[in-house]
Design an enzyme around this catalytic site. Structure first.
Site, PDB file in Angstrom:
ATOM      1  N   PHE A 125       3.338 -11.189  -2.929  1.00 57.53           N
ATOM      2  CA  PHE A 125       4.033 -10.156  -3.392  1.00 57.53           C
ATOM      3  C   PHE A 125       4.583 -10.378  -4.812  1.00 57.53           C
ATOM      4  O   PHE A 125       5.258 -11.181  -4.876  1.00 57.53           O
ATOM      5  CB  PHE A 125       4.835  -9.376  -2.538  1.00 57.53           C
ATOM      6  CG  PHE A 125       5.224  -8.170  -2.972  1.00 57.53           C
ATOM      7  CD1 PHE A 125       4.399  -6.995  -2.305  1.00 57.53           C
ATOM      8  CD2 PHE A 125       6.530  -7.834  -3.415  1.00 57.53           C
ATOM      9  CE1 PHE A 125       4.626  -5.602  -2.923  1.00 57.53           C
ATOM     10  CE2 PHE A 125       6.458  -6.510  -3.794  1.00 57.53           C
ATOM     11  CZ  PHE A 125       5.671  -5.432  -3.534  1.00 57.53           C
ATOM     12  N   ASP A 193      10.014 -13.545   3.546  1.00 56.20           N
ATOM     13  CA  ASP A 193      10.090 -12.168   3.179  1.00 56.20           C
ATOM     14  C   ASP A 193       9.278 -11.293   4.066  1.00 56.20           C
ATOM     15  O   ASP A 193       8.254 -11.599   4.657  1.00 56.20           O
ATOM     16  CB  ASP A 193       9.353 -11.958   1.825  1.00 56.20           C
ATOM     17  CG  ASP A 193       9.499 -10.200   1.343  1.00 56.20           C
ATOM     18  OD1 ASP A 193       9.867  -9.487   2.118  1.00 56.20           O
ATOM     19  OD2 ASP A 193       9.506 -10.186   0.097  1.00 56.20           O
ATOM     20  N   TYR A 218      12.661   0.415   3.714  1.00 53.39           N
ATOM     21  CA  TYR A 218      11.983   1.788   3.414  1.00 53.39           C
ATOM     22  C   TYR A 218      10.441   1.630   4.075  1.00 53.39           C
ATOM     23  O   TYR A 218       9.711   2.797   4.021  1.00 53.39           O
ATOM     24  CB  TYR A 218      12.201   2.123   1.879  1.00 53.39           C
ATOM     25  CG  TYR A 218      11.485   1.306   0.995  1.00 53.39           C
ATOM     26  CD1 TYR A 218      10.205   0.919   0.657  1.00 53.39           C
ATOM     27  CD2 TYR A 218      12.754   0.422   0.324  1.00 53.39           C
ATOM     28  CE1 TYR A 218       9.804   0.381  -0.406  1.00 53.39           C
ATOM     29  CE2 TYR A 218      12.095  -0.273  -0.730  1.00 53.39           C
ATOM     30  CZ  TYR A 218      10.724  -0.455  -1.068  1.00 53.39           C
ATOM     31  OH  TYR A 218      10.364  -1.431  -2.066  1.00 53.39           O
ATOM     32  N   LYS A 219       9.957   0.744   4.575  1.00 60.46           N
ATOM     33  CA  LYS A 219       8.508   0.429   4.921  1.00 60.46           C
ATOM     34  C   LYS A 219       8.746   0.828   6.356  1.00 60.46           C
ATOM     35  O   LYS A 219       8.920   1.946   6.683  1.00 60.46           O
ATOM     36  CB  LYS A 219       8.069  -0.815   4.500  1.00 60.46           C
ATOM     37  CG  LYS A 219       7.804  -1.010   3.013  1.00 60.46           C
ATOM     38  CD  LYS A 219       7.367  -2.334   2.773  1.00 60.46           C
ATOM     39  CE  LYS A 219       7.200  -2.245   1.214  1.00 60.46           C
ATOM     40  NZ  LYS A 219       7.331  -3.423   0.570  1.00 60.46           N
ATOM     41  N   ARG A 367      -5.903  -0.090   1.155  1.00 65.17           N
ATOM     42  CA  ARG A 367      -5.037  -0.800   2.371  1.00 65.17           C
ATOM     43  C   ARG A 367      -4.639   0.772   3.195  1.00 65.17           C
ATOM     44  O   ARG A 367      -4.056   1.631   2.728  1.00 65.17           O
ATOM     45  CB  ARG A 367      -3.914  -1.008   1.762  1.00 65.17           C
ATOM     46  CG  ARG A 367      -3.146  -2.021   2.781  1.00 65.17           C
ATOM     47  CD  ARG A 367      -2.006  -2.583   2.200  1.00 65.17           C
ATOM     48  NE  ARG A 367      -0.726  -1.657   1.770  1.00 65.17           N
ATOM     49  CZ  ARG A 367       0.148  -1.904   1.035  1.00 65.17           C
ATOM     50  NH1 ARG A 367       0.312  -3.329   0.650  1.00 65.17           N
ATOM     51  NH2 ARG A 367       0.936  -1.220   0.740  1.00 65.17           N
TER      52      ARG A 367
HETATM   53  C1  LIG Z   1       7.725  -3.766  -0.696  1.00 63.67           C
HETATM   54  C2  LIG Z   1       8.259  -5.152  -0.915  1.00 63.67           C
HETATM   55  C3  LIG Z   1       9.336  -5.702  -1.658  1.00 63.67           C
HETATM   56  C4  LIG Z   1      10.327  -4.732  -2.347  1.00 63.67           C
HETATM   57  O1  LIG Z   1      11.190  -5.075  -3.296  1.00 63.67           O
HETATM   58  P1  LIG Z   1      12.142  -4.066  -3.819  1.00 63.67           P
HETATM   59  O2  LIG Z   1      13.174  -4.925  -4.440  1.00 63.67           O
HETATM   60  O3  LIG Z   1      12.780  -3.193  -2.764  1.00 63.67           O
HETATM   61  O4  LIG Z   1      11.385  -3.154  -4.977  1.00 63.67           O
HETATM   62  C5  LIG Z   1       9.619  -6.923  -1.584  1.00 63.67           C
HETATM   63  N1  LIG Z   1       8.927  -7.918  -1.019  1.00 63.67           N
HETATM   64  C6  LIG Z   1       7.703  -7.521  -0.422  1.00 63.67           C
HETATM   65  C7  LIG Z   1       6.850  -8.532   0.225  1.00 63.67           C
HETATM   66  C8  LIG Z   1       7.339  -6.023  -0.332  1.00 63.67           C
HETATM   67  O5  LIG Z   1       6.298  -5.792   0.520  1.00 63.67           O
END
Ligand SMILES: *Cc1c(COP(=O)(O)O)cnc(C)c1O
Length: 408
Positions: A125, A193, A218-219, A367
């Site tokens: 990511f 993560d 938020y996911k 996706r």
């Molecule tokens: C969505 C996501 C993030 C989001 O990070 P933010 O700091 O909230 O923007 C980080 N890492 C992964 C793997 C994600 O999927």
């Protein structure tokens, strides 16, 4: 046996999680297959936020920090997340964004063992890789971005490994126990993560002897846009964990107002500044959508939904240019399915025009996320019927979707 819509209706009728769909506000005419970028609105969120605004903020004003327990919310919501990720309640706290928490954990690991390299995989990511570039330039650490099959070898001489548990693009579930053990053998520590794992697949942080973890609110946790993120620091590392962002709320006694920083005991030392109370209240209702539900059941349904989607796409659209990018073995797959398609962006947009919301990840990834609390088997059927129509009618072709929007 060929699958029909009636097969899917029967699967829904037998689904032990079917009741949970009612915990969300879902607009009519929309099939929401984007739970992994923004979970939908929990039914309890709007009344709870209204209460926090009108009663707690409006009437109780600043006394709410004590009276309504605002100051305890980061720890309270963290403790509610803990059982979803295989952690103890005093090992998780909610604060800041995933990016910021990753920086804190990664820097704390480098401080525990200075001098070693930082290892991550190419194509992981973006924010994770970007944060590590900033940290490497700050500390002068060697940065190794390697391929998946070079990962274990690259751990030799490393201090820090950063890995997403479920890969955002492919949905691959990485071997948390095995990679944590490999890192340990090499004298390194892994920061996991869990952004695409928490709330959709079974995670056993302590069962895998994971060192540190961060993840997104938020996911699949349904905390709302920009919800704060969480940090996991296991008891065995809490004493040695030193956040580089030594803000006052991570202090042992913030309201002593002393000059000298002294870290709080336990995971609270990962806090930095004042918590966002409205967002925390929303996240708390998102976590509550899991009440009485085991992650084993959630993960099992995610396997069922994603397997069905792959089967239907390949049966009905076998020659339409979709190439599976996710693992075919459902035990290696998170709650999402990705296909590469050369017109991927336009396909996703044409599907949104038909009420099926998914997302596109450049350059060609289509996706779809299947959140087991509210996605039904008939939704999978209907989504694939919409995809068949898009492709057969060429709805993705032409000028309409030639220019990309800012957020894909
Ligand atoms: C969505 C996501 C993030 C989001 O990070 P933010 O700091 O909230 O923007 C980080 N890492 C992964 C793997 C994600 O999927």
């Amino acid at each position: 046996m060929t699958v029909t819509r009636a097969t899917c209706e029967a699967l829904d009728a037998a689904d032990p999680l079917a009741f949970a769909r009612d915990r969300f506000v879902l607009p009519d005419g929309v099939i929401y297959l984007d739970g992994n970028s923004l979970g939908p609105l929990p039914r309890a969120a709007a009344p709870r936020i209204a209460e926090v605004i009108e009663r707690e903020w409006g009437r109780h004003l600043i006394t709410s920090w004590n009276l309504n327990g605002w100051i305890d919310l980061p720890a309270k919501v963290g403790a509610a997340i803990a059982p979803l990720i295989g952690a103890e309640g005093d090992e998780v706290i909610v604060t800041d964004s995933t990016s910021v928490n990753l920086f804190k954990c990664a820097a704390a690991v480098l401080r525990m063992k200075p001098g070693g390299a930082i290892v991550a995989t190419r194509g992981d990511f973006p924010t994770d890789l970007h944060i590590l570039q900033g940290l490497a330039s700050l500390t002068g650490s060697e940065l190794r971005f390697v391929e998946e099959d070079e990962l274990v070898a690259a751990m030799t001489g490393a201090s820090l490994v950063v890995l997403t548990h479920v890969h955002y693009r492919t949905g691959l579930i990485r071997d948390m126990a095995g990679l944590s053990a490999a890192a340990r053998a090499a004298g390194a520590r892994v920061v996991w993560d869990l952004s695409h794992s928490a709330g959709v697949v079974e995670v056993q942080l302590n069962g895998c002897e994971a060192d540190f973890a961060v993840g997104c609110g938020y996911k699949f946790l349904n905390g709302g846009p920009g919800a704060p993120a969480f940090v996991f620091v296991p008891r065995r590392h809490q004493e040695a964990f030193h956040s580089p962002l030594t803000g006052w709320l991570g202090h042992a006694d913030p309201f002593a107002f002393v000059d000298r920083f002294e870290p709080a005991q336990g995971v609270a030392r990962a806090l930095c500044g004042t918590p966002p109370i409205l967002s925390l209240a929303a996240l708390e209702t998102g976590i509550a959508t899991f009440e009485g539900i085991s992650l084993a059941a959630v993960h099992a349904k995610a396997r069922g939904l994603t397997s069905l989607f792959i089967e239907l796409v390949e049966d009905h659209l076998g020659d339409a240019g979709f190439t599976l990018q996710s693992p075919r073995d459902s035990h290696l797959r998170g709650g999402q399915v990705s296909f590469a398609h050369e017109d991927g962006y336009a396909v996703v947009q044409a599907m949104i025009a038909r009420g099926v919301i998914g997302d596109f990840r450049a350059p060609t990834t289509v996706r779809y996320g299947f959140a087991p609390l509210y996605v039904r088997y008939v939704d999978v059927w209907d989504a694939v019927r919409a995809l068949v129509a898009v492709i057969q009618n060429g709805e993705h072709r032409g000028e309409r979707y030639a220019a990309r929007k800012a957020v894909t």
